[in-house]
Design an enzyme around this catalytic site. Structure first.
Site, PDB file in Angstrom:
ATOM      1  N   LYS A 271       6.916   4.479 -68.719  1.00  0.00           N
ATOM      2  CA  LYS A 271       7.392   3.308 -67.973  1.00  0.00           C
ATOM      3  C   LYS A 271       6.349   2.190 -67.972  1.00  0.00           C
ATOM      4  O   LYS A 271       5.190   2.395 -68.290  1.00  0.00           O
ATOM      5  CB  LYS A 271       7.834   3.719 -66.566  1.00  0.00           C
ATOM      6  CG  LYS A 271       9.185   4.455 -66.635  1.00  0.00           C
ATOM      7  CD  LYS A 271       9.833   4.722 -65.319  1.00  0.00           C
ATOM      8  CE  LYS A 271      11.206   5.369 -65.575  1.00  0.00           C
ATOM      9  NZ  LYS A 271      11.787   5.946 -64.374  1.00  0.00           N
ATOM     10  N   ARG A 306      10.434  14.592 -65.885  1.00  0.00           N
ATOM     11  CA  ARG A 306      11.380  14.010 -66.852  1.00  0.00           C
ATOM     12  C   ARG A 306      10.562  13.192 -67.855  1.00  0.00           C
ATOM     13  O   ARG A 306       9.984  12.166 -67.496  1.00  0.00           O
ATOM     14  CB  ARG A 306      12.378  13.125 -66.101  1.00  0.00           C
ATOM     15  CG  ARG A 306      13.432  12.480 -66.969  1.00  0.00           C
ATOM     16  CD  ARG A 306      14.373  11.615 -66.125  1.00  0.00           C
ATOM     17  NE  ARG A 306      15.421  11.030 -66.928  1.00  0.00           N
ATOM     18  CZ  ARG A 306      15.277   9.916 -67.648  1.00  0.00           C
ATOM     19  NH1 ARG A 306      14.145   9.270 -67.652  1.00  0.00           N
ATOM     20  NH2 ARG A 306      16.299   9.454 -68.348  1.00  0.00           N
TER      21      ARG A 306
HETATM   22  N1  HH2 Z   1      14.481   6.914 -65.210  1.00  0.00           N
HETATM   23  C1  HH2 Z   1      15.328   6.433 -66.138  1.00  0.00           C
HETATM   24  C2  HH2 Z   1      16.615   6.980 -66.283  1.00  0.00           C
HETATM   25  N2  HH2 Z   1      17.009   8.020 -65.522  1.00  0.00           N
HETATM   26  N3  HH2 Z   1      16.573   9.593 -63.817  1.00  0.00           N
HETATM   27  C3  HH2 Z   1      15.756  10.095 -62.888  1.00  0.00           C
HETATM   28  N4  HH2 Z   1      16.154  11.122 -62.124  1.00  0.00           N
HETATM   29  N5  HH2 Z   1      14.493   9.581 -62.693  1.00  0.00           N
HETATM   30  C4  HH2 Z   1      14.028   8.542 -63.421  1.00  0.00           C
HETATM   31  O1  HH2 Z   1      12.882   8.090 -63.174  1.00  0.00           O
HETATM   32  C5  HH2 Z   1      14.885   7.971 -64.421  1.00  0.00           C
HETATM   33  C6  HH2 Z   1      16.177   8.534 -64.600  1.00  0.00           C
HETATM   34  C7  HH2 Z   1      14.898   5.304 -67.006  1.00  0.00           C
HETATM   35  O2  HH2 Z   1      14.240   5.781 -68.149  1.00  0.00           O
HETATM   36  P1  HH2 Z   1      14.925   6.048 -69.581  1.00  0.00           P
HETATM   37  O3  HH2 Z   1      16.100   6.966 -69.495  1.00  0.00           O
HETATM   38  O4  HH2 Z   1      13.864   6.505 -70.496  1.00  0.00           O
HETATM   39  O5  HH2 Z   1      15.368   4.624 -70.084  1.00  0.00           O
HETATM   40  P2  HH2 Z   1      16.749   3.839 -70.015  1.00  0.00           P
HETATM   41  O6  HH2 Z   1      17.222   3.788 -68.607  1.00  0.00           O
HETATM   42  O7  HH2 Z   1      16.409   2.494 -70.590  1.00  0.00           O
HETATM   43  O8  HH2 Z   1      17.747   4.590 -70.847  1.00  0.00           O
END
Ligand code: HH2
Length: 334
Positions: A271, A306
């Site tokens: 992040k 995660r």
């Molecule tokens: N962060 C993201 C998405 N889902 N779920 C949980 N439980 N906790 C988190 O911190 C979280 C999440 C955002 O990250 P990412 O999936 O890598 O990116 P994007 O939302 O751009 O797909």
């Protein structure tokens, strides 16, 4: 069914006999406030901090588990577009399954500023991939990362095992009933507003206490909807409506969230704050900083990490566990 969950207090002077947690912070219970003399936690309260929680997707949570991120989106902030084709997603799931305990599959980016994806499109991105993973004989537990009940239902039908809702059941009024009816684990994450506008709402008097109390309130709402407390996982939602100082404060106080009595999930991988603090503008270059944060989380008792970099995280955790005297379970699947 409704159950009261503990709340942290905001705006009160720290009492001398408050429990010190996460370094310098204090936690005490709302039920004990309002003039009542503060006391040491009773056995039940102590248990909430120290007991290993119930199994999630058949996994014991007596050591940190790895949730591998698999975004089947064209625009996720870190891996967007990389696994958009179904065959690529199944291949990545196969390699991740060797390192991760859970696969978290998402079809809608929730990065700051992201646009909402129509339900039918989100289902078309995720359900066939989940079905294909199961048809390929990959049995690793699967989490569906969505805020929409129809997407979650299609994913569960296709072989997913749990729901990861970044709005903690607030976005879709049908979501709580679906989770209750299917009786599956659900991750309740703290977020404010929606991804498009959340960074404009990054204002708190005491971010730790406010996020804590929001999660307590969402656990109560989930319990009222019929979701068993043993199915709930909580997550402070790093980067969701938070600026750098908020993310740091939450990470420093992670152990406070154990007072909620639910498994704790941390999603900090790659992040922005890691790029800011670690001098890595490109999200793909933030793996080393992500490992540092994952180990910090493990040291604070986070149950589920995660992450994008599953192999690197597993190696780092293996060393961390061995040095912390927890050799058992270092090897994947042990
Ligand atoms: N962060 C993201 C998405 N889902 N779920 C949980 N439980 N906790 C988190 O911190 C979280 C999440 C955002 O990250 P990412 O999936 O890598 O990116 P994007 O939302 O751009 O797909």
């Amino acid at each position: 069914m409704s159950r009261a969950f503990p709340r942290a207090q905001t705006g009160l002077p720290r009492p001398q006999d408050a429990l010190p947690l996460a370094g310098s912070r204090a936690v005490w219970w709302r039920e004990m406030a309002a003039g009542e003399a503060l006391r040491a936690p009773d056995a039940q309260e102590r248990a909430a901090f120290s007991a290993a929680p119930a199994e999630i997707c058949g996994l014991t949570l007596d050591r940190p588990r790895i949730m591998g991120i698999l975004n089947v989106t064209p625009d996720s902030f870190s891996d967007g577009g990389r696994h958009f084709a179904h065959e690529d997603a199944v291949a990545r799931a196969r390699s991740m399954a060797a390192e991760a305990d859970i696969l978290d599959i998402g079809g809608e980016s929730t990065r700051p500023g992201a646009r909402e994806v129509p339900v039918a499109e989100e289902i078309a991105r995720t359900a066939p991939v989940i079905r294909a993973i199961r048809e390929a004989g990959i049995g690793t537990p699967i989490s569906i990362d969505t805020r929409k009940a129809a997407v979650a239902a299609a994913a569960l039908d296709a072989g997913a095992d749990m729901v990861n809702d970044v709005t903690a059941l607030r976005f879709d009024p049908e979501m709580a009933a679906l989770v209750a009816e299917r009786d599956v684990p659900v991750c309740l994450m703290h977020s404010v507003a929606d991804p498009e506008t959340m960074q404009q709402h990054a204002r708190y008097d005491d971010v730790v206490a406010e996020v804590h109390d929001h999660l307590a309130e969402r656990m109560e709402a989930a319990a009222s909807a019929g979701i068993a407390p043993s199915r709930m996982i909580v997550d402070p939602g790093i980067g969701f409506g938070k600026v750098l100082a908020h993310n740091i404060a939450l990470l420093q106080a992670l152990s406070l969230f154990h007072g909620l009595g639910a498994p704790l999930l941390l999603g900090a991988s790659r992040k922005r704050f890691i790029g800011t603090l670690g001098g890595a503008e490109d999200a793909a270059a933030r793996m080393p900083g992500s490992l540092a944060v994952a180990l910090h989380g493990a040291a604070q008792g986070v149950h589920i990490l995660r992450v994008h970099d599953t192999a690197e995280t597993r190696q780092a955790l293996g060393l961390w566990s061995a040095l912390a005297g927890q050799e058992e379970g270092v090897a994947h699947g042990a």
